[in-house]
Design a protein around this motif. Structure first.
Motif, short mmCIF file in Angstrom:
data_model
loop_
_atom_site.label_atom_id
_atom_site.label_comp_id
_atom_site.label_asym_id
_atom_site.label_seq_id
_atom_site.Cartn_x
_atom_site.Cartn_y
_atom_site.Cartn_z
N PRO A 293 1.28 66.59 57.07
CA PRO A 293 2.03 65.53 57.85
C PRO A 293 3.31 65.99 58.54
N SER A 294 3.68 65.40 59.54
CA SER A 294 4.93 65.67 60.04
C SER A 294 5.89 64.70 60.00
N LEU A 295 7.22 64.77 59.33
CA LEU A 295 8.18 64.03 59.12
C LEU A 295 8.59 63.47 60.49
N LEU B 52 7.16 63.34 63.54
CA LEU B 52 6.24 62.56 63.97
C LEU B 52 6.24 61.12 63.57
N GLN B 53 6.47 61.21 62.23
CA GLN B 53 6.33 59.83 61.62
C GLN B 53 7.60 59.02 62.05
N ILE B 54 8.80 59.76 61.96
CA ILE B 54 10.05 58.93 62.25
C ILE B 54 9.74 58.38 63.83
N LEU B 55 9.53 59.37 64.78
CA LEU B 55 9.28 58.80 66.01
C LEU B 55 8.21 57.51 66.22
N MET B 56 7.16 57.57 65.40
CA MET B 56 6.11 56.57 65.52
C MET B 56 6.86 55.27 64.92
N PHE B 57 7.62 55.41 63.81
CA PHE B 57 8.37 54.44 63.26
C PHE B 57 9.33 53.60 64.40
N CYS B 58 10.04 54.32 65.04
CA CYS B 58 10.96 53.96 66.26
C CYS B 58 9.97 53.36 67.34
N VAL C 63 2.00 70.22 68.90
CA VAL C 63 2.28 71.79 68.14
C VAL C 63 1.79 71.52 66.70
N LEU C 64 1.53 70.37 66.35
CA LEU C 64 1.17 70.16 65.02
C LEU C 64 -0.39 70.50 64.90
#
Length: 145
Positions: free
Chosen positions: A11-13, A15-21, A131-132
């Protein structure tokens, strides 16, 4: 015998932050554009107005599904769900957001700010997701005996 194997990824942190925003941006976009549609409802009785309402409903539901697939694909390391997230971004959400942005005749500054922020976060999500999932070269490990 040929076999297909999934490329493992973590998992990419980022990507997770961008989805949270993006969740909060989507909520604000839905509220602002929903108020705009309610404000302009008397003028939306032609074919263009019906298309705007249908595009808003499809865009809202597609964004909800897209973010759900992104969360599942990223956190549970499921490539199929992450691919669904990546496919829905440019092929469904991008045209709908641009159509709705170009259809707005009032509140253009607020809608423009939210739409540009959403499009920029969506493009960053797409790039990080590609990229992931991009296949990495397998590293050979030499074991000395």
């Amino acid at each position: 015998m040929n076999s297909i194997r999934e490329a493992p990824y973590r998992p990419s942190l980022a990507l997770q932050i961008l989805m949270f925003c993006n969740v909060y941006l989507s909520i604000s976009w839905n509220i602002v554009y929903g108020v705009y549609i309610l404000y302009k409802l008397p003028d939306l009785y032609d074919i263009h107005g019906i298309c705007v309402i249908i595009a808003y409903l499809i865009g809202s539901l597609a964004e909800l599904y897209r973010l759900r697939m992104g969360y599942k694909g990223n956190l549970q390391s499921r490539p199929g769900d992450l691919c669904t997230f990546l496919i829905l971004s440019p092929l469904v959400e991008l045209p709908i957001i641009i159509f709705l942005l170009l259809s707005a005749k009032e509140f253009t500054t607020l809608l423009l700010v939210i739409a540009v922020a959403t499009l920029s976060i969506m493009s960053l999500e797409f790039l990080i997701g590609v990229v992931l999932l991009w296949p990495k070269a397998e590293k050979t490990v030499l074991v000395k005996k």
